[in-house]
Enzyme design. Structure first.
Site, PDB file in Angstrom:
ATOM      1  N   TYR A 156       8.497  46.430  -9.700  1.00 43.90           N
ATOM      2  CA  TYR A 156       9.313  45.068  -8.949  1.00 43.90           C
ATOM      3  C   TYR A 156      10.740  45.181  -9.822  1.00 43.90           C
ATOM      4  CZ  TYR A 156       9.480  41.176 -12.208  1.00 43.90           C
ATOM      5  OH  TYR A 156       9.782  40.171 -13.430  1.00 43.90           O
ATOM      6  N   ARG A 157      10.782  45.631 -11.081  1.00 39.53           N
ATOM      7  CA  ARG A 157      11.834  45.468 -11.957  1.00 39.53           C
ATOM      8  C   ARG A 157      11.702  46.419 -13.230  1.00 39.53           C
ATOM      9  NH1 ARG A 157      12.444  39.579 -14.694  1.00 39.53           N
ATOM     10  NH2 ARG A 157      14.469  39.641 -15.657  1.00 39.53           N
TER      11      ARG A 157
ATOM     12  N   TYR B 100      13.678  44.410 -20.566  1.00 42.30           N
ATOM     13  CA  TYR B 100      14.222  45.268 -19.404  1.00 42.30           C
ATOM     14  C   TYR B 100      15.503  45.811 -19.831  1.00 42.30           C
ATOM     15  CZ  TYR B 100      10.564  43.355 -16.783  1.00 42.30           C
ATOM     16  OH  TYR B 100       9.223  42.879 -16.355  1.00 42.30           O
TER      17      TYR B 100
ATOM     18  N   HIS C  97       9.521  44.674 -27.272  1.00 39.56           N
ATOM     19  CA  HIS C  97       8.572  45.073 -26.129  1.00 39.56           C
ATOM     20  C   HIS C  97       9.368  45.823 -24.995  1.00 39.56           C
ATOM     21  CE1 HIS C  97       8.610  41.183 -23.610  1.00 39.56           C
ATOM     22  NE2 HIS C  97       8.621  40.735 -24.987  1.00 39.56           N
TER      23      HIS C  97
ATOM     24  N   ASP D  92       8.436  31.797 -18.724  1.00 44.24           N
ATOM     25  CA  ASP D  92       7.865  31.979 -20.067  1.00 44.24           C
ATOM     26  C   ASP D  92       8.828  31.272 -21.036  1.00 44.24           C
ATOM     27  OD1 ASP D  92       5.092  32.033 -19.635  1.00 44.24           O
ATOM     28  OD2 ASP D  92       5.590  34.021 -19.330  1.00 44.24           O
TER      29      ASP D  92
END
Lengths: 534, 534
Positions: A481-482, A99, A400, A158
């Site tokens: 959501y983000r 992000y 990613h 995670d």
């Protein structure tokens, strides 16, 4: 994307001279070593760029990094930033990877890294909570629980290296009961743009012992205002923990066919709603499981999207289904057994051909030695970094973006999203690899768009399809959501009901709470007045 | 407290002429019948005074009542109020009894009654939620569930006549799983003071099906800003419901001795934290149970506080203990049995002399016919008004204030509060009658101060001790979660950390969201700028 990333930059709108004054003021307040300037301490500042962007891009290069060590130093940073109109960008551990990591939305911002504020301030065994500063990672918190021989488990995501506070503030999710972290946060301390400190809920009262035990005070609860926002800098947070269960039972349900997705979801929904399953389950795919074993080229050497052959091979080799649901049960042995029997019966009836594996272990016996695989660890509060192995997927230096829409917990919504995401992602030359995280009434289809960060064309393809998918999912009625810092305005634009009434409300709040616009401008698409006009 | 309560009053600062214009504007927008003016429709307006205050007091007498029938009419009310600077006071069903009922904080406000907006807009069986307007009572919602032969149960409070929305917005509590209603609200529609409408969370996006299924959107969640506040008028709300269980098992634990209080609490805490008990338990007393059977004078005719003799008699006659814990279990028969066994073992070991009673009934068999006593009904979503019988306690026309401090869920905190509350309440000539509501980490000691509303001296004694207790509990570090309109400033003053930083933050938000100060001025101690100055 032109200037070399190690260049000295100054915040937008500031003269080099004024920025120099601001830096000297930061250094005077925090100490020389706590201020890192791009162009001088370049290697250290480089840590604060997005590690998953193409190395040559510099859209989010910070002008400097300041590292306060106390609440008072955070207050000083804010006051200096106001005086000189320096845009700040707050990051806790900086592991907001996929992000944007620690990188600021606005190039030339001064990153406020909270890593030095890394104390576990309290672990309350009686009431099952911890109080942490933003620089406490999940590793740190779990190590502290272990050091104290605590009977409490922490819900963790995670990857264990991120900040407990940072994850929670970004609406992050973990996998134990209480895994919707924003819902199990209790009591914040926040430095406002004014430099003032507030404590939320019962903490707004001197000496109130319920600060981290009761989520509301008298008047509106403001905690959520400081999540996914740029309205303040959080300096302390209470996190609710879970008592170590008598028995821990990690469970997996493997469904052989792509078309089983709807049934997997529709079968578990009643068991989430009625409290049989109290943790946060996740549905993974064979791609995700394969990615941590070896690079893509060793799985499939052909062109184009991964074919049925890949899925068959991965499933056979890894002993998995096409879709693989993981969840866990926690409780006394007899209750866990009864819940497990219900799960078995539900899936036997609900998803023909699926098979369920489970084991039980006494909660007190759970450790890194006894619980060795990632799904079993992450649902028992044993943090790790195992999933980083997936970064080898394309070779080079892996990275990613995460594309993360939310939908109601019904199989048909998952199908709709798969039908939107898969063709676009595969057309971009990437793989569709959703990790679908379940709550009792909704799911997050977190879809990592893996690439080799040294391959500019591939990184660009991921960015391009991300932006396109924001538009397509938005048109279909699903919101993210983000989101990655590059797409925050696009995502905010999805939320356009009543001519973007919510964004305008955010702007009203922003202008009231941060009139000079110094706190993380642009975060979540919320810009201060000075950057909205013109 | 001088003017007769049926007098025509005008809002503070308004001329009679301007107020007349405002009333005509309201009538033009809403229809004549939707506007009630004190001094004209006095009997109807009288319904909007605090039913539990002394009839001669008029501190909270409204100037008029307006009754919008739609979101657009709420917007019109707000715009007219802004134009004429009319202070509004929003009430849903108006049953905020013990905390002021529908009466405004500021005498001469115009009450906005939302009773006409009384539609259950949706019941979603798949995702277990309902969407309601503010005029939907718990009776209404439960009747609608019954009419649809729904398999969902709604968490309800002790009295069924109140608004689902109003209860939630005031941080109200019910007794089913999800009983902390603010935590199980999902998705609001709100009219702001600007007249604009916002939808929160996923509702900020056109056509997003997750509005009432997922609690956050992109950016900070603002829902809680509209609870216990005066920042907007809520017009729609999603409420999560609970699936009807296979088996419902109401449980009571009776502890014989006053000194058992600590052990009752400390015994249930681990069972709440580990999810054995998922609903909201309540610890009542023999006084509360006795009050619904017959008036105090028939229990005890002596002077002074209720003596040990009363407690012994009430306990023997009613088959109760000194303290009586109620809770319920929900689930499949085998799991409920296992949970019940754990409860029995815990209380056998934890509270010597306590006895536990329980019964099990199939969820589908639960009805008003099969579940007849209040504790069993209220934990199964069968609403009622049985507790109103307690108003007979002192004779005359009963009323009460509720004094409701919060503390961490540990027996020693309950003891500390009992030691503060009981002597003060008994010294005021009233009875100490706490209903202690439990969450996994905190409790609310809701202490009704019952009196005869026609006995001015007794009502005044209750008010006086309430104000004194706000001070005493605040000094001891305990805050109230909610409060009567007369004491909102006192309670807000309890929350004084860092020179009342939270109150100042509320004022900043208030001034930004409602610059003209028209929405419920003074609610929760939050005053607009115009009423703070001078």
């Amino acid at each position: 994307m032109s200037a070399p990333v190690d260049d000295a930059v100054v915040p937008p709108g500031l003269s080099a001279e004024d920025f120099g004054k601001a830096l000297r003021a930061f250094a005077a307040a925090l100490g020389e070593g706590a201020v890192l300037r791009a162009g001088e301490a370049t290697e250290q500042v480089r840590e604060f760029r997005d590690p998953y962007s193409f190395p040559g891009w510099d859209d989010h290069w910070p002008a400097a990094v300041v590292q306060p060590g106390s609440v008072e130093e955070v207050q000083a940073v804010v006051r200096i930033a106001r005086q000189y109109r320096v845009p700040l960008w707050t990051t806790s551990m900086g592991k907001n990877n996929a992000y944007g990591g620690p990188a600021p939305r606005v190039r030339g911002s001064v990153v406020v890294s909270m890593r030095r504020m890394n104390r576990v301030l309290e672990v309350n065994e009686e009431l099952a909570y911890a109080v942490v500063e933003p620089g406490v990672s999940f590793f740190d918190l779990c190590a502290e629980l272990q050091r104290r021989a605590s009977r409490l488990w922490a819900s963790i995501p995670d990857l264990g290296w991120g900040s407990v506070v940072g994850n929670t503030l970004d609406h992050g999710v973990g996998y134990l009961p209480g895994g919707n972290h924003a819902d199990t946060q209790c009591g914040l301390e926040v430095v406002l743009a004014s430099g003032e400190v507030v404590r939320t809920g019962m903490g707004a009262m001197d000496g109130n012992p319920a600060w981290h035990a009761h989520r509301r005070g008298f008047g509106p609860a403001v905690d959520s205002l400081f999540m996914q926002s740029n309205f303040g800098i959080v300096t302390k947070m209470g996190k609710w923990l879970t008592p170590r269960p008598e028995v821990y039972a990690p469970v997996e349900v493997h469904a052989p066919r792509e078309e089983d997705l709807e049934a997997i979801i529709d079968t578990i929904r009643p068991l989430l709603l009625d409290g049989t399953v109290t943790n946060v389950p996740l549905i993974g795919t064979a791609v995700g499981a394969a990615s941590v074993t070896r690079p893509r080229a060793q799985w499939y050497s052909g062109d184009g999207p991964l074919p049925a052959e890949f899925y068959a091979r991965a499933a056979a080799e890894l002993g998995l289904g096409y879709w693989n649901l993981r969840l866990a049960l926690y409780g006394p042995a007899d209750i866990v057994d009864a819940q497990l029997a219900r799960l078995r019966a539900a899936y036997a009836a609900g998803v023909p051909g699926a098979w369920l594996t489970a084991r039980t272990i006494a909660g007190e016996d759970v450790s890194e030695e006894t619980v060795t695989i990632h799904p079993e660890r992450v649902q028992a509060g044993v943090p790790g970094l195992a999933l980083l192995d997936s970064l080898q997927w394309w070779g080079g230096i892996g990275g990613h973006l995460d594309f993360s829409p939310v939908a109601p917990l019904a199989g048909r919504h998952a199908r709709t999203l798969v039908n939107i995401l898969r063709p676009e992602i595969e057309r971009a030359g990437l793989d569709f690899w959703p990790g679908t995280i379940l709550t009792p009434r909704s799911f997050y289809m977190v879809s990592p768009l893996l690439y080799d960060t040294t391959n500019e064309a591939q990184v660009k393809a991921a960015y391009d399809v991300y932006r396109r998918l924001v538009k397509l999912t938005g048109e279909a009625g699903y919101g993210l959501y983000r989101g990655h810092i590059d797409f925050m305005d696009d995502i905010a634009a999805q939320y356009g009901w009543n001519d973007h009434a919510m964004l305008r409300l955010y702007q009203t709040l922003k202008d009231a709470l941060d009139p000079d616009g110094i706190l993380s401008p642009g975060k979540q698409g919320i810009w201060p007045r000075s950057m909205r006009e013109g």
